[in-house]
Design an enzyme around this catalytic site. Sequence first.
Site, PDB file in Angstrom:
ATOM      1  N   ALA A 156       0.862  -1.132   0.191  1.00 34.25           N
ATOM      2  CA  ALA A 156      -0.027   0.085   0.083  1.00 34.25           C
ATOM      3  C   ALA A 156       0.753   1.285  -0.022  1.00 34.25           C
ATOM      4  O   ALA A 156       0.552   2.203  -0.605  1.00 34.25           O
ATOM      5  CB  ALA A 156      -0.838  -0.125   1.101  1.00 34.25           C
ATOM      6  N   ARG A 162     -12.117 -19.315   4.636  1.00 39.44           N
ATOM      7  CA  ARG A 162     -10.649 -19.420   5.419  1.00 39.44           C
ATOM      8  C   ARG A 162     -10.956 -19.679   7.055  1.00 39.44           C
ATOM      9  O   ARG A 162     -10.326 -20.613   7.578  1.00 39.44           O
ATOM     10  CB  ARG A 162      -9.765 -18.169   5.136  1.00 39.44           C
ATOM     11  CG  ARG A 162      -9.317 -18.179   3.857  1.00 39.44           C
ATOM     12  CD  ARG A 162      -8.558 -16.883   3.710  1.00 39.44           C
ATOM     13  NE  ARG A 162      -7.495 -17.009   2.330  1.00 39.44           N
ATOM     14  CZ  ARG A 162      -6.633 -16.208   2.082  1.00 39.44           C
ATOM     15  NH1 ARG A 162      -6.133 -15.101   2.591  1.00 39.44           N
ATOM     16  NH2 ARG A 162      -5.898 -16.319   1.002  1.00 39.44           N
ATOM     17  N   HIS A 192      -3.744 -12.336   8.672  1.00 41.05           N
ATOM     18  CA  HIS A 192      -4.122 -11.034   8.278  1.00 41.05           C
ATOM     19  C   HIS A 192      -4.817 -10.498   9.341  1.00 41.05           C
ATOM     20  O   HIS A 192      -5.939 -11.179   9.971  1.00 41.05           O
ATOM     21  CB  HIS A 192      -5.125 -11.055   7.036  1.00 41.05           C
ATOM     22  CG  HIS A 192      -4.949  -9.844   6.332  1.00 41.05           C
ATOM     23  ND1 HIS A 192      -4.495  -9.369   5.262  1.00 41.05           N
ATOM     24  CD2 HIS A 192      -5.978  -8.729   6.885  1.00 41.05           C
ATOM     25  CE1 HIS A 192      -4.890  -8.258   4.984  1.00 41.05           C
ATOM     26  NE2 HIS A 192      -5.955  -7.775   5.633  1.00 41.05           N
ATOM     27  N   GLU A 211      -3.411  -2.910   5.156  1.00 41.74           N
ATOM     28  CA  GLU A 211      -3.543  -3.763   6.169  1.00 41.74           C
ATOM     29  C   GLU A 211      -4.126  -3.042   7.459  1.00 41.74           C
ATOM     30  O   GLU A 211      -4.853  -3.476   8.403  1.00 41.74           O
ATOM     31  CB  GLU A 211      -2.887  -4.918   6.439  1.00 41.74           C
ATOM     32  CG  GLU A 211      -3.362  -5.948   7.400  1.00 41.74           C
ATOM     33  CD  GLU A 211      -2.401  -7.242   7.354  1.00 41.74           C
ATOM     34  OE1 GLU A 211      -1.511  -7.437   6.628  1.00 41.74           O
ATOM     35  OE2 GLU A 211      -2.589  -8.002   8.288  1.00 41.74           O
TER      36      GLU A 211
HETATM   37  P1  ADP Z   1       0.331  -3.447   3.377  1.00 39.50           P
HETATM   38  O1  ADP Z   1      -0.027  -4.854   2.892  1.00 39.50           O
HETATM   39  O2  ADP Z   1      -1.013  -2.845   3.995  1.00 39.50           O
HETATM   40  O3  ADP Z   1       0.964  -2.617   2.504  1.00 39.50           O
HETATM   41  P2  ADP Z   1       2.882  -4.595   4.250  1.00 39.50           P
HETATM   42  O4  ADP Z   1       3.223  -5.346   5.240  1.00 39.50           O
HETATM   43  O5  ADP Z   1       3.212  -5.116   3.180  1.00 39.50           O
HETATM   44  O6  ADP Z   1       1.367  -3.932   4.545  1.00 39.50           O
HETATM   45  O7  ADP Z   1       3.729  -3.067   4.257  1.00 39.50           O
HETATM   46  C1  ADP Z   1       3.918  -2.530   5.854  1.00 39.50           C
HETATM   47  C2  ADP Z   1       4.912  -1.851   5.935  1.00 39.50           C
HETATM   48  O8  ADP Z   1       5.185  -0.881   6.898  1.00 39.50           O
HETATM   49  C3  ADP Z   1       6.495  -2.787   6.302  1.00 39.50           C
HETATM   50  O9  ADP Z   1       7.206  -2.902   5.211  1.00 39.50           O
HETATM   51  C4  ADP Z   1       6.553  -2.432   7.532  1.00 39.50           C
HETATM   52  O10 ADP Z   1       8.089  -2.907   7.905  1.00 39.50           O
HETATM   53  C5  ADP Z   1       6.419  -1.140   7.903  1.00 39.50           C
HETATM   54  N1  ADP Z   1       6.277  -0.379   8.847  1.00 39.50           N
HETATM   55  C6  ADP Z   1       5.481  -0.932   9.830  1.00 39.50           C
HETATM   56  N2  ADP Z   1       5.736  -0.103  10.913  1.00 39.50           N
HETATM   57  C7  ADP Z   1       6.527   1.105  10.560  1.00 39.50           C
HETATM   58  C8  ADP Z   1       7.244   2.136  11.209  1.00 39.50           C
HETATM   59  N3  ADP Z   1       6.868   2.477  12.745  1.00 39.50           N
HETATM   60  N4  ADP Z   1       7.854   2.990  10.699  1.00 39.50           N
HETATM   61  C9  ADP Z   1       8.113   2.730   9.072  1.00 39.50           C
HETATM   62  N5  ADP Z   1       7.567   1.570   8.616  1.00 39.50           N
HETATM   63  C10 ADP Z   1       6.919   0.920   9.258  1.00 39.50           C
END
Ligand code: ADP
Length: 596
Positions: free
Chosen positions: A145, A419, A533, A562
């Site tokens: 995202a 699921r 999820h 997410e």
């Molecule tokens: P989505 O499917 O919603 O895009 P993802 O899990 O693919 O979610 O990506 C979320 C990203 O945000 C991950 O790479 C995660 O490491 C990053 N993230 C989570 N918390 C933080 C934070 N506090 N600062 C920077 N990045 C973060």
Amino acid sequence: MKKILCLALALAVMLTAALAVADTSYTATVDSQIGGVDAVTCTVTLADDGTIVAVTVDECKDTPGICDAAVKAIPEQMVAQNSINVDAVAGATLTSQAIMNAVTAALTEGGVDVTALSEKKEVVVEKAADEQLEADIVIIGAGGAGLAAAISAEQNGAKSVIVVEKMPKVGGNTILAGGALNAVDDRSETAVKQNDSVFWHYTQTLKGGDYQGDPELVMTLVSNAWDGVMWLKSMGMEFNEDAIFTVTGGLWERAHKPVMPVGTGFFDTYNRYIDAHSDVIKVMLNTKAEEITTDANGRVNGIVCTGETGNTITIAANSGVVVATGGFAKNVEMRQVFDTIWGCLDETVRSTNHEGATGDGVKMMQKLGADFIQMGNIQLLPLGDPVTGSLAGNIEHNVETRVFINKEGNRYCDEGGRRDDMTNALFAQTDKTMYIVMDSDTYPTGDELNNFGETANQLVAAGRAYKADTLEELAAQIGVPADALVAAITEYNRYCEGGDKYGEKDEFGRSLFATPIDNGPFYAAARVPTVHHTMGGVRINTSCQVINEKGEVIPGLYAAGEVTGGIHGANRLGGNALTDTVVFGRIAGASAAAGK
Ligand code: ADP
């Protein structure tokens, strides 16, 4: 005298040369948990005094994009610290460990005493200066995202976009996903053939989530899904055009499969775009957002982060902040607090997620008074690796070609169902374990890849899957009663061959069938329940603006992916998560760029 001097000099040069080439190289290949057999080959070179002068990863079969950070960092750390025992790279721990194992094996097999080199060195990191940056749009999280939002913001006129990512690599959970993306090209020949439509996708998404999803958000998801596919294709992403399939829990044949393994195709595409627009979009790795800031009027105006060396990085956002931090499936405490479905999500239940899925975005937005919905709706899958919980090692290709067999050798549920239903059924089985069983229609030779970039033969060689010429032999290998397994498959095959045309129904209500499981060799792989999820999250409107507890928009704050709630309801359809990242990521970026 002159002659002697010359001879002495020549000897000295030869000696120096001999000393200079006294480095010795050692090579070995080891397995890794991700890539199966012979996955990682490393060469380590020692000087004659035993110090490490070079380490190279000659081959790494672990998925590119997922293992890259370890392939780069581990050899560098080994040389810098003169140690083969270094810190694993966060988010690439299995590959990190495999590289360390390969280097250790190379030296040990070469007769080198590794005691001294195995000592863990204390690493002192010098703190860099604090920084103050500024951008039109600031995005937290470089997963699916977040990067979709970054690109969309640029495409919608933002002049500067900064994405902060706390891990050493982009990708988040999205890069680990099976890659299935649900989208319907309404009224196209394919949709007509599959008896599908955007409206049927809408209906199934709402119904599959027990009507808890917000109809407007669900309609936004499904009606923008195909445009999302076209958008990805316009940036060069390739899909396997004739392989639209039903992903587990997807309920219908509408999942598009990228050509590149798992979620890597998305990031290959996004990274290429971002590299070509690096004047506008900047991605800062190892940078963790800690706080979202607001001005005196309550408008969100930036974030405060911790940089790689522990320094503080403050980033002002002129137009908006997009939170795209993903879920909290790796935060055992949070999932125990919020869970309203399972009642047992302690550390014994593993997760498919990457290490960074710890709910940071939820915590940061709670402080701003954001509203959260359906936080208790946590999705588990019946498809986890028994050791790691990950999806890797899953031999299924699609719903239609495989069955689930319990330790008694019996089927026990509709393997084409929801699921949550399939996972509940698995929790009730002996040792909460089942075997996915299928035949050679899926793997004619065994060298074909599963959805995670592994071949069946690799998984068999690594002891993570089983292969046998007959069902009886397969039963012996996985330790289930042969007569039960044969009876279960024989009965199942009747339905594949149209058993229900005589008015009978599959005992578990299954309706998705392909060819019978009767073409040896047969395959099996063990699977357990795994947290996948977190479907609840922050409340957004269809422009991805974040809503507070009073039902008002928090100005300047957007969220996608997410971390948001209200789309998937009580149960997310397989294949809808990637669609969610693409559709709502794009909307969040565009809304933030427009300042609305
Ligand atoms: P989505 O499917 O919603 O895009 P993802 O899990 O693919 O979610 O990506 C979320 C990203 O945000 C991950 O790479 C995660 O490491 C990053 N993230 C989570 N918390 C933080 C934070 N506090 N600062 C920077 N990045 C973060």
